[in-house]
Write a protein that holds these residues in place. Structure first.
Motif, mmCIF file in Angstrom:
data_model
loop_
_atom_site.group_PDB
_atom_site.id
_atom_site.type_symbol
_atom_site.label_atom_id
_atom_site.label_comp_id
_atom_site.label_asym_id
_atom_site.label_seq_id
_atom_site.Cartn_x
_atom_site.Cartn_y
_atom_site.Cartn_z
ATOM 1 N N SER A 92 0.827 -1.230 0.000
ATOM 2 C CA SER A 92 0.000 0.000 0.000
ATOM 3 C C SER A 92 0.854 1.271 0.000
ATOM 4 C CB SER A 92 -0.946 -0.005 1.210
ATOM 5 O OG SER A 92 -1.889 -1.026 1.080
ATOM 6 N N LYS A 139 -4.198 -3.049 -5.940
ATOM 7 C CA LYS A 139 -5.149 -2.028 -6.412
ATOM 8 C C LYS A 139 -4.378 -0.978 -7.192
ATOM 9 C CE LYS A 139 -6.174 -0.892 -2.195
ATOM 10 N NZ LYS A 139 -5.484 -1.853 -1.337
ATOM 11 N N SER A 140 -4.979 -0.502 -8.284
ATOM 12 C CA SER A 140 -4.416 0.662 -8.967
ATOM 13 C C SER A 140 -5.517 1.401 -9.694
ATOM 14 C CB SER A 140 -3.334 0.252 -9.966
ATOM 15 O OG SER A 140 -2.854 1.415 -10.632
ATOM 16 N N THR A 141 -5.351 2.710 -9.768
ATOM 17 C CA THR A 141 -6.303 3.533 -10.514
ATOM 18 C C THR A 141 -5.735 3.901 -11.887
ATOM 19 O OG1 THR A 141 -5.357 5.416 -9.344
ATOM 20 C CG2 THR A 141 -7.432 4.534 -8.481
ATOM 21 N N ARG A 145 -0.557 0.661 -14.899
ATOM 22 C CA ARG A 145 -0.135 -0.140 -13.746
ATOM 23 C C ARG A 145 -0.971 -1.415 -13.620
ATOM 24 N NH1 ARG A 145 0.768 4.373 -9.040
ATOM 25 N NH2 ARG A 145 2.921 4.892 -9.549
ATOM 26 N N GLU A 148 0.558 -3.701 -15.953
ATOM 27 C CA GLU A 148 1.851 -4.129 -15.398
ATOM 28 C C GLU A 148 1.629 -5.191 -14.308
ATOM 29 O OE1 GLU A 148 4.180 -0.730 -13.999
ATOM 30 O OE2 GLU A 148 4.852 -1.936 -12.298
ATOM 31 N N ASN A 149 0.618 -4.948 -13.475
ATOM 32 C CA ASN A 149 0.386 -5.832 -12.325
ATOM 33 C C ASN A 149 -0.147 -7.208 -12.725
ATOM 34 O OD1 ASN A 149 1.207 -3.680 -10.798
ATOM 35 N ND2 ASN A 149 -0.815 -3.126 -10.040
HETATM 36 P P1 A2P Z 1 -2.276 4.079 -8.061
HETATM 37 O O1 A2P Z 1 -3.728 3.797 -7.783
HETATM 38 O O2 A2P Z 1 -1.973 5.547 -8.173
HETATM 39 O O3 A2P Z 1 -1.703 3.251 -9.184
HETATM 40 P P2 A2P Z 1 -1.859 -2.143 -2.476
HETATM 41 O O4 A2P Z 1 -2.617 -2.905 -3.520
HETATM 42 O O5 A2P Z 1 -0.669 -2.878 -1.913
HETATM 43 O O6 A2P Z 1 -2.752 -1.627 -1.369
HETATM 44 O O7 A2P Z 1 -1.237 -0.855 -3.188
HETATM 45 C C1 A2P Z 1 -2.074 0.081 -3.820
HETATM 46 C C2 A2P Z 1 -1.238 1.324 -4.082
HETATM 47 O O8 A2P Z 1 -0.145 0.961 -4.932
HETATM 48 C C3 A2P Z 1 -1.999 2.431 -4.753
HETATM 49 O O9 A2P Z 1 -1.591 3.637 -4.131
HETATM 50 C C4 A2P Z 1 -1.519 2.367 -6.206
HETATM 51 O O10 A2P Z 1 -1.449 3.656 -6.736
HETATM 52 C C5 A2P Z 1 -0.103 1.810 -6.076
HETATM 53 N N1 A2P Z 1 0.277 0.957 -7.205
HETATM 54 C C6 A2P Z 1 -0.492 0.020 -7.821
HETATM 55 N N2 A2P Z 1 0.191 -0.595 -8.782
HETATM 56 C C7 A2P Z 1 1.429 -0.041 -8.792
HETATM 57 C C8 A2P Z 1 2.593 -0.249 -9.583
HETATM 58 N N3 A2P Z 1 2.623 -1.169 -10.543
HETATM 59 N N4 A2P Z 1 3.684 0.518 -9.317
HETATM 60 C C9 A2P Z 1 3.665 1.435 -8.328
HETATM 61 N N5 A2P Z 1 2.604 1.684 -7.562
HETATM 62 C C10 A2P Z 1 1.483 0.955 -7.780
#
Ligand code: A2P
Length: 197
Positions: A92, A139-141, A145, A148-149
């Protein structure tokens, strides 16, 4: 005041786990839920639940990433046939309170693994979880990403690098102070996590 767990400075969350589980078992019996599970359960909470459960939990969803690998809980879950699902698999990084404790994506071992494999730190964190046998819920918005994920299935972390990841010093990032309350069932984070912190 109702005895519960804290949330946002209030003592509100109900914590009668056996009664809540019995209600979930009824949903399972009725076919409305094909599987039922829990979240944020320590090994002790799982053990206590298994002692009263008719339908064992299918899954325990907990914080899990290379910096908080849940070694004890994972062993317990494996021995009981409970699937471990990882929330915050990237640590996170967008949450300020978490960032203040640690940053998985900036951890030197995660970064150097990513550099060696030509992947991103996020991909290494997710692939580590998959190779451990967890399900990972990033999670990503951002569309890029998200792509990528998901791109973590046609390659793997070789054993020598995987061992280095397993040696990372452990630190729970989502500590859960907000779930504690001086009047509640969990007065401290040690009580909340049954010492598994
Ligand atoms: P964003 O929504 O701006 O992409 P988690 O799933 O561990 O809770 O992490 C979520 C956070 O990680 C969000 O703030 C998201 O930001 C960021 N995040 C998601 N995918 C990536 C990525 N591939 N690289 C860097 N940050 C990421």
């Amino acid at each position: 005041m109702k005895k519960g767990a804290g949330f946002g400075g209030q003592n509100v969350l109900p914590t009668d786990i056996p009664a809540t589980w019995a209600a979930m078992e009824k949903l399972h019996d009725s076919g409305k839920a094909r599987a039922i599970g829990v979240s944020n359960f320590s090994s002790k909470k799982l053990e206590d639940l298994l002692a009263v459960a008719r339908v064992p939990p299918a899954v325990d969803q907990v914080e899990c990433h290379p910096v908080w690998q849940q070694t004890k809980l994972r062993k317990f879950c494996t021995s009981k046939g409970i699937h471990l699902s990882a929330y915050s698999p990237l640590g996170s990084p967008g949450t300020a309170s978490v960032k203040a404790v640690g940053n998985v994506l900036a951890h030197p071992v995660v970064v150097s693994t990513a550099e060696k494999l030509g992947k991103t730190p996020a991909q290494v964190a997710l692939r580590w979880g998959i190779q451990m046998g967890h399900s990972v819920l990033p999670k990503s918005t951002h569309e890029e990403r998200i792509k990528e994920n998901i791109d973590v299935y046609d390659w793997s972390i070789p054993e020598d690098l995987f061992i280095k990841l397993s040696e990372i010093e452990q630190m729970k990032l989502i500590r859960g102070e907000f779930w504690t309350h001086p009047e509640g069932v969990y007065k401290s984070i040690e009580e909340l996590w049954d010492g598994e912190i």
